[in-house]
Design a protein around this motif. Structure first.
Motif, PDB file in Angstrom:
ATOM      1  N   LEU A  58       1.887   1.594 -10.335  1.00  0.00           N
ATOM      2  CA  LEU A  58       1.272   2.681  -9.578  1.00  0.00           C
ATOM      3  C   LEU A  58       1.507   2.529  -8.082  1.00  0.00           C
ATOM      4  O   LEU A  58       1.606   3.527  -7.359  1.00  0.00           O
ATOM      5  CB  LEU A  58      -0.208   2.777  -9.925  1.00  0.00           C
ATOM      6  CG  LEU A  58      -0.489   3.063 -11.408  1.00  0.00           C
ATOM      7  CD1 LEU A  58      -1.975   3.112 -11.678  1.00  0.00           C
ATOM      8  CD2 LEU A  58       0.207   4.324 -11.874  1.00  0.00           C
ATOM      9  N   ALA A  59       1.623   1.294  -7.607  1.00  0.00           N
ATOM     10  CA  ALA A  59       1.988   1.079  -6.206  1.00  0.00           C
ATOM     11  C   ALA A  59       3.397   1.598  -5.955  1.00  0.00           C
ATOM     12  O   ALA A  59       3.664   2.232  -4.929  1.00  0.00           O
ATOM     13  CB  ALA A  59       1.885  -0.400  -5.849  1.00  0.00           C
ATOM     14  N   ARG A  60       4.309   1.363  -6.912  1.00  0.00           N
ATOM     15  CA  ARG A  60       5.671   1.884  -6.774  1.00  0.00           C
ATOM     16  C   ARG A  60       5.669   3.408  -6.756  1.00  0.00           C
ATOM     17  O   ARG A  60       6.448   4.032  -6.025  1.00  0.00           O
ATOM     18  CB  ARG A  60       6.579   1.354  -7.892  1.00  0.00           C
ATOM     19  CG  ARG A  60       7.062  -0.066  -7.631  1.00  0.00           C
ATOM     20  CD  ARG A  60       8.191  -0.489  -8.549  1.00  0.00           C
ATOM     21  NE  ARG A  60       7.905  -0.372  -9.964  1.00  0.00           N
ATOM     22  CZ  ARG A  60       7.206  -1.251 -10.688  1.00  0.00           C
ATOM     23  NH1 ARG A  60       6.687  -2.309 -10.096  1.00  0.00           N
ATOM     24  NH2 ARG A  60       7.009  -1.065 -11.976  1.00  0.00           N
ATOM     25  N   TYR A  61       4.803   4.038  -7.562  1.00  0.00           N
ATOM     26  CA  TYR A  61       4.683   5.499  -7.520  1.00  0.00           C
ATOM     27  C   TYR A  61       4.349   5.945  -6.094  1.00  0.00           C
ATOM     28  O   TYR A  61       5.015   6.809  -5.526  1.00  0.00           O
ATOM     29  CB  TYR A  61       3.598   5.966  -8.498  1.00  0.00           C
ATOM     30  CG  TYR A  61       3.336   7.450  -8.444  1.00  0.00           C
ATOM     31  CD1 TYR A  61       3.953   8.312  -9.337  1.00  0.00           C
ATOM     32  CD2 TYR A  61       2.470   8.003  -7.493  1.00  0.00           C
ATOM     33  CE1 TYR A  61       3.732   9.688  -9.292  1.00  0.00           C
ATOM     34  CE2 TYR A  61       2.247   9.366  -7.438  1.00  0.00           C
ATOM     35  CZ  TYR A  61       2.875  10.203  -8.338  1.00  0.00           C
ATOM     36  OH  TYR A  61       2.647  11.554  -8.275  1.00  0.00           O
ATOM     37  N   ALA A  62       3.307   5.363  -5.508  1.00  0.00           N
ATOM     38  CA  ALA A  62       2.847   5.779  -4.182  1.00  0.00           C
ATOM     39  C   ALA A  62       3.900   5.518  -3.112  1.00  0.00           C
ATOM     40  O   ALA A  62       4.139   6.371  -2.249  1.00  0.00           O
ATOM     41  CB  ALA A  62       1.531   5.075  -3.838  1.00  0.00           C
ATOM     42  N   VAL A  63       4.543   4.364  -3.160  1.00  0.00           N
ATOM     43  CA  VAL A  63       5.537   4.021  -2.144  1.00  0.00           C
ATOM     44  C   VAL A  63       6.777   4.895  -2.279  1.00  0.00           C
ATOM     45  O   VAL A  63       7.281   5.425  -1.286  1.00  0.00           O
ATOM     46  CB  VAL A  63       5.906   2.519  -2.221  1.00  0.00           C
ATOM     47  CG1 VAL A  63       7.129   2.200  -1.374  1.00  0.00           C
ATOM     48  CG2 VAL A  63       4.719   1.668  -1.785  1.00  0.00           C
ATOM     49  N   THR A  64       7.274   5.079  -3.501  1.00  0.00           N
ATOM     50  CA  THR A  64       8.505   5.853  -3.665  1.00  0.00           C
ATOM     51  C   THR A  64       8.302   7.324  -3.319  1.00  0.00           C
ATOM     52  O   THR A  64       9.174   7.930  -2.696  1.00  0.00           O
ATOM     53  CB  THR A  64       9.102   5.709  -5.084  1.00  0.00           C
ATOM     54  OG1 THR A  64       8.132   6.103  -6.062  1.00  0.00           O
ATOM     55  CG2 THR A  64       9.550   4.280  -5.343  1.00  0.00           C
ATOM     56  N   ILE A  65       7.168   7.904  -3.680  1.00  0.00           N
ATOM     57  CA  ILE A  65       6.949   9.318  -3.331  1.00  0.00           C
ATOM     58  C   ILE A  65       6.742   9.463  -1.822  1.00  0.00           C
ATOM     59  O   ILE A  65       7.222  10.419  -1.223  1.00  0.00           O
ATOM     60  CB  ILE A  65       5.797   9.947  -4.152  1.00  0.00           C
ATOM     61  CG1 ILE A  65       5.875  11.477  -4.071  1.00  0.00           C
ATOM     62  CG2 ILE A  65       4.448   9.406  -3.750  1.00  0.00           C
ATOM     63  CD1 ILE A  65       4.986  12.199  -5.063  1.00  0.00           C
ATOM     64  N   THR A  66       6.091   8.499  -1.189  1.00  0.00           N
ATOM     65  CA  THR A  66       5.923   8.530   0.263  1.00  0.00           C
ATOM     66  C   THR A  66       7.275   8.442   0.961  1.00  0.00           C
ATOM     67  O   THR A  66       7.526   9.141   1.947  1.00  0.00           O
ATOM     68  CB  THR A  66       5.006   7.378   0.724  1.00  0.00           C
ATOM     69  OG1 THR A  66       3.687   7.608   0.204  1.00  0.00           O
ATOM     70  CG2 THR A  66       4.934   7.284   2.240  1.00  0.00           C
ATOM     71  N   GLN A  67       8.170   7.609   0.451  1.00  0.00           N
ATOM     72  CA  GLN A  67       9.482   7.400   1.077  1.00  0.00           C
ATOM     73  C   GLN A  67      10.526   8.434   0.657  1.00  0.00           C
ATOM     74  O   GLN A  67      11.647   8.406   1.157  1.00  0.00           O
ATOM     75  CB  GLN A  67       9.997   5.998   0.753  1.00  0.00           C
ATOM     76  CG  GLN A  67       9.158   4.906   1.380  1.00  0.00           C
ATOM     77  CD  GLN A  67       9.624   3.515   0.992  1.00  0.00           C
ATOM     78  OE1 GLN A  67      10.259   3.307  -0.050  1.00  0.00           O
ATOM     79  NE2 GLN A  67       9.299   2.551   1.820  1.00  0.00           N
TER      80      GLN A  67
END
Length: 138
Positions: free
Chosen positions: A13-22
């Protein structure tokens, strides 16, 4: 569910947040199962439509909290994760939460479904305005 499973889901879920932010669409799609779906705006979108949905969405920072895993049964689990989105241009915020289902795959835990619920200033919880995203016509 083991502590290792919980940490793996939290990292997913951290990867979800980071990848969508970037704006990393490839990384974002990788957190889902191939048959994964995202629900918001009164509809459910298959993974194939997710890049268009993200392209049409406002850009900014997706800040997510630790998920509460409510049910785990072997290779499946459900959970809820709080979200605060901050628009990059105006710094206006949107708040809400995701209701998720997770599936353990050969590649590790993945999101199978993610459904957005917005929390409005008047206290209403809803999935968004249906007109917020127009699907391309065939």
């Amino acid at each position: 569910m083991t502590t290792d499973d919980l940490v793996e889901i939290q990292q997913l879920l951290a990867r979800y947040a980071v990848t969508i932010t970037q704006g990393d669409i490839g990384g974002l799609l990788a957190v889902f199962t191939p048959d994964g779906t995202y629900s918001a705006f009164g509809d459910t979108y298959p993974l194939a439509e997710f890049p268009s949905l993200v392209a049409a969405a406002p850009k900014g920072l997706f800040m997510t909290g630790t998920p509460a895993i409510e049910h785990a049964d072997g290779d499946t689990a459900t959970g809820t994760q709080p979200l605060c989105f901050v628009d990059h241009a105006t710094h206006e915020m949107r708040i809400g939460y995701y209701n998720d289902t997770y599936l353990r795959t050969d590649d590790g835990w993945r999101l199978r479904t993610r459904a957005m619920t917005f929390i409005r200033r008047n206290g209403t919880h809803d999935s968004g305005r249906p007109h917020a995203f127009e699907r391309p016509t065939a």
